[in-house]
Write an enzyme that holds these catalytic residues in place. Sequence first.
Site: not given
Ligand code: GAR
Length: 207
Positions: A93, A110
Amino acid sequence: MKKIAVLVSGGGTNLQALIDAQSRGEIAGGEIAAVIASTPEAYALERAAKAGIPGFVIPRKGFDSNRAMTLALVDKLKELNIDLVVLAGFMIILTEEMVQAFPNAIINVHPALIPSFAGPGCYGLHVHEKALEYGVKLSGATVHFVSAECDGGPIISQKAVEVLPDDTPEVLQRRIMEQAEWKLLPQAVSLFCQDRLQVEGRTVRVL
Ligand code: GAR
């Protein structure tokens, strides 16, 4: 051409979606100039290297607080002359100094329909665990500008995705990525780079 920095913490499938969109010519007016990871273990760094994009690590472990890390990030982003900061699975954050340095120029993805399942503690797989615990029939993804309030900035785009019986958090996460995140994020980044996103209070108008 706007210079984009993508901030990552993990697998980087959203980064990959941006890289793939860029190679198809779908990020009009922008180029991914840097990938910055909050940990050296982030697989996203390998994706960046494969695509020939400079990768940097600003490790959370190297700082006493999120604020100290945020200040180091701002310095790096300014040094690189970045115009748009994209949080693509970035799990730290950021504090208000980042928003002050890049007003309406930070985009986050998100994995839920904000304001549901959002805010501190709602990240990654936890978001989908909470959605399944609650029993919602629809979840989805939100792409939004980052403000000082965690997950509280003006919404650029949202897409609903069905929750199916017997979904596990992992299965739901994958469906939401495939059907929503990997499409919405590159589209929003491209619109930003064409100066087509106008923020009016909480509303984002697509020009
Ligand atoms: C994704 O689902 C993204 O939306 C989420 O983490 C994952 C990361 O995947 N982000 C959050 O929760 C932020 N609050 P990735 O590294 O494969 O893109």
